[in-house]
Design a protein around this motif. Sequence first.
Motif, PDB file in Angstrom:
ATOM      1  N   LYS A  72      -2.278   3.039  -1.244  1.00 13.95           N
ATOM      2  CA  LYS A  72      -1.405   2.418  -0.243  1.00 13.95           C
ATOM      3  C   LYS A  72      -2.125   2.298   1.106  1.00 13.95           C
ATOM      4  O   LYS A  72      -2.035   1.268   1.781  1.00 13.95           O
ATOM      5  N   GLU A  73      -2.869   3.323   1.486  1.00  9.54           N
ATOM      6  CA  GLU A  73      -3.574   3.318   2.771  1.00  9.54           C
ATOM      7  C   GLU A  73      -4.601   2.191   2.843  1.00  9.54           C
ATOM      8  O   GLU A  73      -4.814   1.597   3.904  1.00  9.54           O
ATOM      9  N   ASP A  74      -5.254   1.909   1.715  1.00 15.17           N
ATOM     10  CA  ASP A  74      -6.222   0.814   1.679  1.00 15.17           C
ATOM     11  C   ASP A  74      -5.527  -0.525   1.914  1.00 15.17           C
ATOM     12  O   ASP A  74      -6.032  -1.380   2.650  1.00 15.17           O
ATOM     13  N   CYS A  75      -4.368  -0.700   1.276  1.00 16.40           N
ATOM     14  CA  CYS A  75      -3.593  -1.944   1.437  1.00 16.40           C
ATOM     15  C   CYS A  75      -3.138  -2.112   2.879  1.00 16.40           C
ATOM     16  O   CYS A  75      -3.242  -3.208   3.446  1.00 16.40           O
ATOM     17  N   LEU A  76      -2.635  -1.030   3.479  1.00 13.62           N
ATOM     18  CA  LEU A  76      -2.187  -1.080   4.872  1.00 13.62           C
ATOM     19  C   LEU A  76      -3.340  -1.423   5.812  1.00 13.62           C
ATOM     20  O   LEU A  76      -3.195  -2.235   6.732  1.00 13.62           O
ATOM     21  N   GLN A  81      -5.992  -5.250   9.330  1.00  9.55           N
ATOM     22  CA  GLN A  81      -7.183  -5.998   9.730  1.00  9.55           C
ATOM     23  C   GLN A  81      -6.907  -7.500   9.775  1.00  9.55           C
ATOM     24  O   GLN A  81      -7.359  -8.193  10.687  1.00  9.55           O
ATOM     25  N   ARG A  82      -6.191  -7.991   8.769  1.00 11.22           N
ATOM     26  CA  ARG A  82      -5.843  -9.411   8.745  1.00 11.22           C
ATOM     27  C   ARG A  82      -5.008  -9.771   9.981  1.00 11.22           C
ATOM     28  O   ARG A  82      -5.227 -10.804  10.604  1.00 11.22           O
ATOM     29  N   ALA A  83      -4.050  -8.917  10.310  1.00 13.59           N
ATOM     30  CA  ALA A  83      -3.188  -9.169  11.469  1.00 13.59           C
ATOM     31  C   ALA A  83      -4.005  -9.170  12.761  1.00 13.59           C
ATOM     32  O   ALA A  83      -3.844 -10.056  13.610  1.00 13.59           O
ATOM     33  N   GLU A  84      -4.880  -8.184  12.921  1.00  9.68           N
ATOM     34  CA  GLU A  84      -5.693  -8.098  14.136  1.00  9.68           C
ATOM     35  C   GLU A  84      -6.632  -9.286  14.269  1.00  9.68           C
ATOM     36  O   GLU A  84      -6.796  -9.835  15.361  1.00  9.68           O
ATOM     37  N   ASP A  99       4.544   0.145   4.396  1.00 10.77           N
ATOM     38  CA  ASP A  99       4.216   1.440   3.804  1.00 10.77           C
ATOM     39  C   ASP A  99       5.047   1.688   2.545  1.00 10.77           C
ATOM     40  O   ASP A  99       4.510   2.002   1.481  1.00 10.77           O
ATOM     41  N   SER A 100       6.350   1.511   2.644  1.00 10.12           N
ATOM     42  CA  SER A 100       7.199   1.740   1.475  1.00 10.12           C
ATOM     43  C   SER A 100       7.021   0.624   0.444  1.00 10.12           C
ATOM     44  O   SER A 100       7.075   0.872  -0.761  1.00 10.12           O
ATOM     45  N   GLY A 101       6.795  -0.596   0.901  1.00 10.27           N
ATOM     46  CA  GLY A 101       6.590  -1.709  -0.018  1.00 10.27           C
ATOM     47  C   GLY A 101       5.329  -1.566  -0.849  1.00 10.27           C
ATOM     48  O   GLY A 101       5.336  -1.832  -2.056  1.00 10.27           O
ATOM     49  N   PHE A 102       4.246  -1.128  -0.217  1.00 10.32           N
ATOM     50  CA  PHE A 102       2.999  -0.953  -0.961  1.00 10.32           C
ATOM     51  C   PHE A 102       3.116   0.166  -1.993  1.00 10.32           C
ATOM     52  O   PHE A 102       2.484   0.097  -3.044  1.00 10.32           O
ATOM     53  N   GLY A 110      -0.784  -5.355 -13.180  1.00  7.01           N
ATOM     54  CA  GLY A 110      -1.435  -6.573 -12.715  1.00  7.01           C
ATOM     55  C   GLY A 110      -1.641  -6.661 -11.219  1.00  7.01           C
ATOM     56  O   GLY A 110      -2.107  -7.677 -10.714  1.00  7.01           O
ATOM     57  N   TRP A 111      -1.302  -5.597 -10.477  1.00  4.94           N
ATOM     58  CA  TRP A 111      -1.530  -5.600  -9.032  1.00  4.94           C
ATOM     59  C   TRP A 111      -3.006  -5.848  -8.772  1.00  4.94           C
ATOM     60  O   TRP A 111      -3.869  -5.209  -9.378  1.00  4.94           O
ATOM     61  N   GLY A 112      -3.323  -6.786  -7.885  1.00  5.37           N
ATOM     62  CA  GLY A 112      -4.695  -7.231  -7.699  1.00  5.37           C
ATOM     63  C   GLY A 112      -5.368  -6.798  -6.417  1.00  5.37           C
ATOM     64  O   GLY A 112      -6.239  -7.507  -5.920  1.00  5.37           O
ATOM     65  N   ASN A 113      -4.993  -5.671  -5.837  1.00  7.34           N
ATOM     66  CA  ASN A 113      -5.643  -5.135  -4.651  1.00  7.34           C
ATOM     67  C   ASN A 113      -5.730  -6.165  -3.531  1.00  7.34           C
ATOM     68  O   ASN A 113      -4.715  -6.682  -3.088  1.00  7.34           O
TER      69      ASN A 113
END
Length: 125
Positions: A72-76, A81-84, A99-102, A110-113
């Motif tokens: 989850k931390e990697d996804c966040l 980074q994308r937002a910034e 956080d809860s969604g990830f 099939g989640w693709g990181n």
Amino acid sequence: TNSGSDEAYELGKGSFGEEACTSLVAAMTDPEFVGTVIIIAGYKQQIDAMLNTNAGLKSRFTEFFDFPDWRKEDCLHWFKQRAETASFIMDDTAFAVLDSGFDELISLPGWGNARDVDKLWKAAL
């Protein structure tokens, strides 16, 4: 010479897939291709199934690199980074929802990181 295939597990599917795997083994044993590096990439279970379609194929791939699924931390971190990069400012509420969604999303088959985090980012725009 280097050669690579992402989602290589598709090679082992169907009659053409079997033929592709047989051709790959033939090329890997042909002296003409000595020094050629072949890299295949894909999900572990599907790659194992593809390699098992041909007895000579699996024994010729001797080095494996496992890239673990994102936490989850990697996804966040990726989303932030994308937002910034796009000059977006996200408040704590948005991060709490992510956080809860990830937590839920990364458990889906099939989640693709990064691919799926990018899809989520684009959908949020």
